[in-house]
Enzyme design. Structure first.
Site, PDB file in Angstrom:
ATOM      1  CB  ILE A 123     -58.729 -17.207 -41.808  1.00 29.75           C
ATOM      2  CG1 ILE A 123     -57.357 -17.707 -42.282  1.00 29.75           C
ATOM      3  CG2 ILE A 123     -58.574 -15.875 -41.113  1.00 29.75           C
ATOM      4  CD1 ILE A 123     -56.675 -16.741 -43.289  1.00 29.75           C
ATOM      5  CB  SER A 124     -57.053 -21.809 -38.659  1.00 26.57           C
ATOM      6  OG  SER A 124     -58.202 -22.581 -38.922  1.00 26.57           O
ATOM      7  CD  GLN A 125     -53.082 -19.699 -32.879  1.00 26.80           C
ATOM      8  OE1 GLN A 125     -53.622 -20.802 -32.724  1.00 26.80           O
ATOM      9  NE2 GLN A 125     -52.393 -19.111 -31.936  1.00 26.80           N
ATOM     10  N   PRO A 126     -52.369 -18.787 -37.532  1.00 28.15           N
ATOM     11  CG  PRO A 126     -51.072 -16.946 -38.214  1.00 28.15           C
ATOM     12  CD  PRO A 126     -52.239 -17.317 -37.339  1.00 28.15           C
ATOM     13  NE  ARG A 136     -53.028 -15.484 -41.022  1.00 23.56           N
ATOM     14  CZ  ARG A 136     -53.829 -16.455 -40.566  1.00 23.56           C
ATOM     15  NH1 ARG A 136     -53.823 -17.649 -41.121  1.00 23.56           N
ATOM     16  NH2 ARG A 136     -54.633 -16.226 -39.551  1.00 23.56           N
TER      17      ARG A 136
END
Ligand code: SAH
Length: 215
Positions: free
Chosen positions: A60-63, A34
């Site tokens: 970028i989205s949260q994991p 990531r």
């Protein structure tokens, strides 16, 4: 090595603890680097429990959100998947680990170009990227067993539903411009089955079947 350890911690403390349990999804989240998808200055936050800016006012989205949406697609390995909103390409890489071929559309060219470079460097050969409005789907390549939209939409775009075969799954945040519900829509023999997976917050899906670009 340090990053791998951070990923293992992320998987345990952010994903497993919140109920993500598809072993293949957890494995992909452990594997994909990531930190390669975020800006240099944010590398030390790459495995933190929140979204991060990627430029062009996008994120970028949260994991956890990436894992939740991916799990909802129930990928087994042989699927053709459509993603709307390539952004950094991180979600694309996760999908590329889990399905046969990924088609991903991004409306901002500079983001798509950057994503292509990193996906190439990491060796993802099963990803096709396109620049344009993804709200109409990708007719020439349809149908898709999985469709994932990583931007918030006022409604479910009809063309995406039309590009789902029987057995196909669509995951999409639907709501107003600030908060949405994450919906899973499955096409069954008897019709569409809709499940609400909970609240979320995404950047806007802009386009013909999303939010109008000028408002
Ligand atoms: N999955 C990405 C999310 C990026 S944010 C990641 O984790 O990095 C959502 C992305 O959707 C933004 O890059 C935005 O430009 C893009 N987007 C918004 N509307 C779109 C549309 N109609 N077609 C394609 N991409 C769109």
């Amino acid at each position: 090595m340090e990053f791998a350890a951070a990923r293992n911690r992320m998987v345990e403390s952010q994903l497993v603890s919140r109920g993500i349990n598809d072993a293949r999804v957890l494995e992909a989240m452990r594997n994909v680097a990531r930190h390669r998808f975020v800006e240099e200055a944010l590398v030390n936050q790459a495995y933190s429990d929140h979204p991060l800016p990627i430029g062009e006012k996008q994120t970028i989205s949260q994991p956890y959100m990436v894992a939740l949406m991916t799990e909802a697609l129930e990928l087994k390995g042989r699927e053709k998947v459509l993603e709307i909103g390539t952004g950094s390409g991180y979600q694309t890489a996760i999908l590329a680990e889990l399905a046969e071929k990924i088609y991903s559309i991004e409306r901002i060219r500079s983001l798509s170009v950057k994503a292509r470079r990193i996906l190439d460097q990491l060796g993802y050969l099963n990803v096709v990227l396109k620049v344009g409005d993804g709200t109409s789907g990708w007719k020439d390549e349809a149908p898709f067993e999985g469709i994932i939209v990583t931007a918030g939409s006022p409604d479910v775009p009809q063309p995406l539903v039309d590009q789902l075969p029987v057995g196909g799954r669509l995951v999409i945040p639907v709501g107003d411009r600030y908060t949405q519900s994450l919906l899973r829509i499955a096409r069954e023999e008897t019709g569409l089955k809709k499940t609400d997976l909970g609240g979320c917050r995404f950047v806007n899906l802009l386009g013909k079947h999303g939010w109008k670009e000028d408002s």
